[in-house]
Design an enzyme around this catalytic site. Structure first.
Site, PDB file in Angstrom:
ATOM      1  N   TYR A  35       8.776  -3.040  -9.045  1.00 50.91           N
ATOM      2  CA  TYR A  35      10.009  -3.670  -9.532  1.00 50.91           C
ATOM      3  C   TYR A  35      11.038  -3.684  -8.402  1.00 50.91           C
ATOM      4  N   GLY A  60       3.502 -10.524  -7.634  1.00 51.03           N
ATOM      5  CA  GLY A  60       2.092 -10.265  -7.919  1.00 51.03           C
ATOM      6  C   GLY A  60       1.367 -10.312  -6.597  1.00 51.03           C
ATOM      7  N   ARG A  81       3.342  -0.434 -11.389  1.00 50.01           N
ATOM      8  CA  ARG A  81       3.822  -1.809 -11.198  1.00 50.01           C
ATOM      9  C   ARG A  81       4.993  -1.738 -10.229  1.00 50.01           C
ATOM     10  N   GLY A 103      12.841 -13.760 -11.045  1.00 50.87           N
ATOM     11  CA  GLY A 103      12.899 -13.793  -9.577  1.00 50.87           C
ATOM     12  C   GLY A 103      14.312 -13.663  -9.036  1.00 50.87           C
ATOM     13  N   THR A 119      16.054 -11.010  -9.253  1.00 49.15           N
ATOM     14  CA  THR A 119      16.409  -9.611  -8.945  1.00 49.15           C
ATOM     15  C   THR A 119      16.694  -9.353  -7.458  1.00 49.15           C
ATOM     16  N   PRO A 120      15.871  -9.842  -6.507  1.00 47.24           N
ATOM     17  CA  PRO A 120      16.242  -9.569  -5.110  1.00 47.24           C
ATOM     18  C   PRO A 120      17.544 -10.248  -4.715  1.00 47.24           C
ATOM     19  N   GLU A 133       1.073   1.293   8.067  1.00 47.18           N
ATOM     20  CA  GLU A 133       1.482   2.176   6.961  1.00 47.18           C
ATOM     21  C   GLU A 133       2.025   3.505   7.501  1.00 47.18           C
ATOM     22  N   TYR A 188      -9.371   4.395   2.856  1.00 48.70           N
ATOM     23  CA  TYR A 188     -10.039   3.261   3.524  1.00 48.70           C
ATOM     24  C   TYR A 188     -11.541   3.475   3.648  1.00 48.70           C
ATOM     25  N   HIS A 230       0.829  -1.212   0.000  1.00 45.95           N
ATOM     26  CA  HIS A 230       0.000   0.000   0.000  1.00 45.95           C
ATOM     27  C   HIS A 230       0.863   1.261   0.000  1.00 45.95           C
TER      28      HIS A 230
HETATM   29  C1  LIG Z   1       7.039  -6.888  -5.110  1.00 46.75           C
HETATM   30  C2  LIG Z   1       7.163  -7.101  -6.606  1.00 46.75           C
HETATM   31  C3  LIG Z   1       8.407  -7.064  -7.200  1.00 46.75           C
HETATM   32  C4  LIG Z   1       8.534  -7.270  -8.579  1.00 46.75           C
HETATM   33  N1  LIG Z   1       9.781  -7.234  -9.141  1.00 46.75           N
HETATM   34  C5  LIG Z   1       9.915  -7.422 -10.479  1.00 46.75           C
HETATM   35  C6  LIG Z   1      11.203  -7.378 -11.098  1.00 46.75           C
HETATM   36  O1  LIG Z   1      12.228  -7.182 -10.428  1.00 46.75           O
HETATM   37  N2  LIG Z   1      11.280  -7.543 -12.444  1.00 46.75           N
HETATM   38  C7  LIG Z   1      10.161  -7.777 -13.213  1.00 46.75           C
HETATM   39  O2  LIG Z   1      10.285  -7.916 -14.448  1.00 46.75           O
HETATM   40  N3  LIG Z   1       8.936  -7.840 -12.647  1.00 46.75           N
HETATM   41  C8  LIG Z   1       8.795  -7.646 -11.311  1.00 46.75           C
HETATM   42  N4  LIG Z   1       7.537  -7.677 -10.746  1.00 46.75           N
HETATM   43  C9  LIG Z   1       6.370  -7.877 -11.630  1.00 46.75           C
HETATM   44  C10 LIG Z   1       5.921  -6.522 -12.206  1.00 46.75           C
HETATM   45  O3  LIG Z   1       5.404  -5.712 -11.165  1.00 46.75           O
HETATM   46  C11 LIG Z   1       4.817  -6.655 -13.263  1.00 46.75           C
HETATM   47  O4  LIG Z   1       3.790  -7.451 -12.743  1.00 46.75           O
HETATM   48  C12 LIG Z   1       5.331  -7.249 -14.565  1.00 46.75           C
HETATM   49  O5  LIG Z   1       6.342  -6.415 -15.116  1.00 46.75           O
HETATM   50  C13 LIG Z   1       4.181  -7.360 -15.588  1.00 46.75           C
HETATM   51  O6  LIG Z   1       3.613  -6.091 -15.737  1.00 46.75           O
HETATM   52  P1  LIG Z   1       3.056  -5.618 -17.156  1.00 46.75           P
HETATM   53  O7  LIG Z   1       2.344  -4.328 -16.935  1.00 46.75           O
HETATM   54  O8  LIG Z   1       4.101  -5.657 -18.191  1.00 46.75           O
HETATM   55  O9  LIG Z   1       2.022  -6.753 -17.507  1.00 46.75           O
HETATM   56  P2  LIG Z   1       0.462  -6.685 -17.186  1.00 46.75           P
HETATM   57  O10 LIG Z   1      -0.203  -5.714 -18.091  1.00 46.75           O
HETATM   58  O11 LIG Z   1       0.340  -6.485 -15.738  1.00 46.75           O
HETATM   59  O12 LIG Z   1       0.010  -8.152 -17.596  1.00 46.75           O
HETATM   60  C14 LIG Z   1       0.320  -9.251 -16.759  1.00 46.75           C
HETATM   61  C15 LIG Z   1      -0.276 -10.506 -17.388  1.00 46.75           C
HETATM   62  O13 LIG Z   1      -1.679 -10.371 -17.429  1.00 46.75           O
HETATM   63  C16 LIG Z   1      -2.147 -10.653 -18.730  1.00 46.75           C
HETATM   64  N5  LIG Z   1      -3.327  -9.810 -18.998  1.00 46.75           N
HETATM   65  C17 LIG Z   1      -3.398  -8.464 -18.923  1.00 46.75           C
HETATM   66  N6  LIG Z   1      -4.641  -8.038 -19.258  1.00 46.75           N
HETATM   67  C18 LIG Z   1      -5.346  -9.155 -19.558  1.00 46.75           C
HETATM   68  C19 LIG Z   1      -6.668  -9.391 -19.990  1.00 46.75           C
HETATM   69  N7  LIG Z   1      -7.525  -8.384 -20.165  1.00 46.75           N
HETATM   70  N8  LIG Z   1      -7.044 -10.667 -20.215  1.00 46.75           N
HETATM   71  C20 LIG Z   1      -6.187 -11.697 -20.034  1.00 46.75           C
HETATM   72  N9  LIG Z   1      -4.926 -11.540 -19.623  1.00 46.75           N
HETATM   73  C21 LIG Z   1      -4.503 -10.288 -19.391  1.00 46.75           C
HETATM   74  C22 LIG Z   1      -1.000 -10.296 -19.663  1.00 46.75           C
HETATM   75  O14 LIG Z   1      -1.077 -10.997 -20.893  1.00 46.75           O
HETATM   76  C23 LIG Z   1       0.183 -10.733 -18.832  1.00 46.75           C
HETATM   77  O15 LIG Z   1       0.427 -12.097 -19.007  1.00 46.75           O
HETATM   78  C24 LIG Z   1       7.387  -7.495  -9.377  1.00 46.75           C
HETATM   79  C25 LIG Z   1       6.122  -7.517  -8.766  1.00 46.75           C
HETATM   80  C26 LIG Z   1       6.013  -7.325  -7.401  1.00 46.75           C
HETATM   81  C27 LIG Z   1       4.650  -7.354  -6.780  1.00 46.75           C
HETATM   82  C1  HEM Z   2      -8.896  -3.302   5.193  1.00 46.43           C
HETATM   83  C2  HEM Z   2      -8.713  -2.837   3.965  1.00 46.43           C
HETATM   84  C3  HEM Z   2      -7.801  -3.457   2.943  1.00 46.43           C
HETATM   85  C4  HEM Z   2      -7.380  -4.741   2.829  1.00 46.43           C
HETATM   86  C5  HEM Z   2      -7.723  -5.925   3.703  1.00 46.43           C
HETATM   87  C6  HEM Z   2      -6.511  -4.806   1.676  1.00 46.43           C
HETATM   88  C7  HEM Z   2      -5.876  -5.955   1.251  1.00 46.43           C
HETATM   89  C8  HEM Z   2      -4.976  -6.001   0.213  1.00 46.43           C
HETATM   90  C9  HEM Z   2      -4.235  -7.170  -0.188  1.00 46.43           C
HETATM   91  C10 HEM Z   2      -4.340  -8.542   0.461  1.00 46.43           C
HETATM   92  C11 HEM Z   2      -3.442  -6.826  -1.217  1.00 46.43           C
HETATM   93  C12 HEM Z   2      -2.462  -7.732  -1.971  1.00 46.43           C
HETATM   94  C13 HEM Z   2      -1.097  -7.562  -1.337  1.00 46.43           C
HETATM   95  C14 HEM Z   2      -0.065  -8.428  -2.026  1.00 46.43           C
HETATM   96  O1  HEM Z   2       0.020  -9.601  -1.718  1.00 46.43           O
HETATM   97  O2  HEM Z   2       0.649  -7.924  -2.873  1.00 46.43           O
HETATM   98  C15 HEM Z   2      -3.684  -5.431  -1.493  1.00 46.43           C
HETATM   99  C16 HEM Z   2      -3.090  -4.732  -2.514  1.00 46.43           C
HETATM  100  C17 HEM Z   2      -3.534  -3.504  -2.930  1.00 46.43           C
HETATM  101  N1  HEM Z   2      -4.407  -2.683  -2.265  1.00 46.43           N
HETATM  102 FE1  HEM Z   2      -5.360  -3.089  -0.553  1.00 46.43          FE
HETATM  103  N2  HEM Z   2      -6.440  -3.575   1.110  1.00 46.43           N
HETATM  104  C18 HEM Z   2      -7.206  -2.718   1.841  1.00 46.43           C
HETATM  105  C19 HEM Z   2      -7.376  -1.374   1.612  1.00 46.43           C
HETATM  106  C20 HEM Z   2      -6.957  -0.725   0.474  1.00 46.43           C
HETATM  107  C21 HEM Z   2      -7.223   0.650   0.166  1.00 46.43           C
HETATM  108  C22 HEM Z   2      -7.964   1.617   1.071  1.00 46.43           C
HETATM  109  C23 HEM Z   2      -6.690   0.903  -1.059  1.00 46.43           C
HETATM  110  C24 HEM Z   2      -6.729   2.192  -1.858  1.00 46.43           C
HETATM  111  C25 HEM Z   2      -7.762   2.612  -2.504  1.00 46.43           C
HETATM  112  C26 HEM Z   2      -6.046  -0.314  -1.503  1.00 46.43           C
HETATM  113  C27 HEM Z   2      -5.359  -0.461  -2.688  1.00 46.43           C
HETATM  114  C28 HEM Z   2      -4.590  -1.561  -3.011  1.00 46.43           C
HETATM  115  C29 HEM Z   2      -3.807  -1.655  -4.227  1.00 46.43           C
HETATM  116  C30 HEM Z   2      -3.747  -0.617  -5.333  1.00 46.43           C
HETATM  117  C31 HEM Z   2      -3.136  -2.881  -4.166  1.00 46.43           C
HETATM  118  C32 HEM Z   2      -2.149  -3.458  -5.205  1.00 46.43           C
HETATM  119  C33 HEM Z   2      -2.725  -4.613  -5.953  1.00 46.43           C
HETATM  120  C34 HEM Z   2      -3.254  -4.305  -7.310  1.00 46.43           C
HETATM  121  O3  HEM Z   2      -3.148  -3.174  -7.799  1.00 46.43           O
HETATM  122  O4  HEM Z   2      -3.783  -5.250  -7.927  1.00 46.43           O
HETATM  123  N3  HEM Z   2      -6.231  -1.274  -0.551  1.00 46.43           N
HETATM  124  N4  HEM Z   2      -4.608  -4.953  -0.610  1.00 46.43           N
END
Ligand SMILES: Cc1cc2nc3c(=O)[nH]c(=O)nc-3n(C[C@H](O)[C@H](O)[C@H](O)COP(=O)(O)OP(=O)(O)OC[C@H]3O[C@@H](n4cnc5c(N)ncnc54)[C@H](O)[C@@H]3O)c2cc1C
Ligand code: HEM
Length: 407
Positions: A207, A386, A205, A275, A277-278, A139, A97, A87
């Protein structure tokens, strides 16, 4: 703690809420985006399309209800820490919230209909707000530590260099445009990168920073995501691959819930694909500090060409007195069939910590093998690129095998 009356109601209605929780979150998100379209820019819309964020939210609420009722069998602080860091990386503010709570509680009413009496609504409202308060305070602590607020979390960074890091992988070196030093990070921390995909639409996203702390840039290594079976190409990775040196993107302050990158205990790292990268950051940081910590890195990849940051990691391991690495390719360099990581065959150090990053099936395999070898589950941590559908393998995770296999 829930009020005693509400605890009784939550206990009595938990089975029906749990049964419908995924359906509730599927109603909740479209409702919230219709009421608050600006949030389309905050939530990852691919996670919405493929259904991962609704599952992650549902799993966390079910886990929290178990936690409140005292029948959770896992460390909930770690769950709070993971969500709170995510968050903060997205600059979520306490006021958000209220918006989420209103839409979520309405969605519960929409799905469960007459079963939601005023008393039931009040009890589940308390569950939501107790969870929200835990998250908001976690947070607030993170914002205080990094000396930022939601308004100052994301700043403009220039792409000052782009380097190939393996097939379909590139390292982007990012520097704050105001000329300041990048904020400090712990190896394993990640940033949010927010890009403007259209005039009225941006997407974040995360990274992982792939370099050691203390350099003049924040380096991220990105794998280009290509759509398969009619799915679109990855929005943000494709956007980044289309950028040039001199372009500007918004980048958050680094955050993360990693707990293993410092300390004296041996660290065994398992990575697959991007994976790495870390692990690359941990190894580069260890080298920069002349660390004599015992570090073992095991990496799995499709083939040598796809192995990201191969040279950086190999050079760091070679320069460290107590580090070693092993790599397994599915296809060997000479074109013969390779293999997969075989945890049972590895010589593992005593009293080690374990850190995993790769696809969920890869991490589930490694984790279960380690536990089978007598490693304490509490010594194994992981990063998922993810939403976490797994929650450390907790029994309350709602993710099906099919959903996990897709990650
Ligand atoms: C903590 C963390 C650390 C990360 N570190 C890295 C890193 O070091 N390097 C790295 O490369 N990535 C990393 N990632 C992953 C990164 O954040 C992105 O998720 C990744 O780059 C894909 O994003 P994108 O926007 O290119 O793809 P997205 O647009 O998010 O698409 C993801 C997948 O969803 C599918 N998709 C999208 N829309 C649709 C739809 N409408 N219907 C069906 N399928 C769909 C796409 O085909 C694709 O396969 C990390 C993620 C997290 C949470
Ligand atoms: C009690 C309230 C909430 C709960 C239980 C909750 C829970 C979660 C969980 C479980 C994730 C996934 C974390 C991970 O594994 O990466 C997440 C991600 C996220 N949350 Fe929340 N959340 C809450 C409130 C909010 C609020 C208030 C916002 C802002 C409007 C928010 C925005 C997001 C966004 C943007 C993500 C990233 C995931 C994505 O974009 O798909 N959340 N939250």
């Amino acid at each position: 703690m829930l009020q005693p009356d509400n605890a009784e109601i939550v206990k009595a209605t938990a089975p029906v809420v749990i049964e419908h929780i995924t359906e509730i979150t599927k109603v909740f998100y479209p409702k919230m985006f219709a009421n608050n379209p600006e949030l389309l820019n905050v939530f990852n819309q691919a996670n919405q399309a493929i259904g991962e964020q609704p599952v992650a939210l549902a799993s966390s609420i079910v886990a929290y209800a178990h936690h409140l009722l005292g029948d959770a069998d896992f460390d909930f602080d770690a769950v709070i820490d993971r969500i709170a860091n995510k968050h903060v990386a997205l600059a979520i503010a306490p006021a958000d919230y209220t918006v989420v709570g209103r839409n979520l509680l309405e969605a519960i009413g929409d799905v469960l209909g007459d079963a939601v009496t005023p008393e039931v609504a009040c009890a589940w409202g308390e569950v939501y707000w107790l969870f929200a308060v835990d998250l908001i305070s976690a947070e607030a602590r993170i914002y205080q530590q990094i000396e930022r607020t939601p308004d100052t979390m994301l700043t403009d960074h220039e792409i000052v260099a782009i380097e190939d890091a393996g097939t379909d992988a590139r390292t982007f070196r990012l520097a704050p445009v105001d000329g300041s030093e990048p904020p400090a990070h712990i190896p394993g921390h990640y940033v949010s990168v927010v890009v403007q995909l259209r005039d009225d639409y941006r997407q974040p996203r995360q990274y992982t920073i792939s370099s050691a702390p203390g350099t003049s840039t924040i380096d991220i290594t990105v794998r280009r995501v290509t759509g398969a079976d009619g799915a679109p190409d990855g929005a943000v990775s494709t956007y980044l691959f289309d950028r040039s040196v001199g372009d500007v993107v918004k980048v958050s302050v680094p955050v993360g819930d990693i707990r293993v990158s410092h300390g004296d205990r041996p660290l065994v790292m398992f990575s697959a694909g991007i994976g790495v990268t870390p692990m690359a950051a941990i190894l580069s940081a260890a080298r920069a500090q002349n660390s004599d910590r015992r570090l073992l890195h095991v990496h799995a990849d499709a083939d040598v060409a796809h192995h990201p940051l191969r040279e950086q990691v190999a050079a760091d391991i070679a320069a460290l007195p107590n580090a070693s690495g092993s790599v397994v390719y599915e296809l060997n360099e000479d074109g013969t069939q390779g293999g997969l990581v075989d945890v049972a065959a590895l010589d593992l150090p005593q009293d080690a910590l374990y850190y995993l990053c790769g696809s969920v099936p890869f991490m589930q395999y490694v984790r279960s093998e380690l536990i089978g070898r007598g490693v304490d589950a509490g010594d194994i941590s992981y990063e998922i690129f993810g939403p976490d559908l797994w929650l450390g393998g907790s029994a309350s995770s709602q993710a099906s095998e099919e959903e996990l296999a897709r990650v």
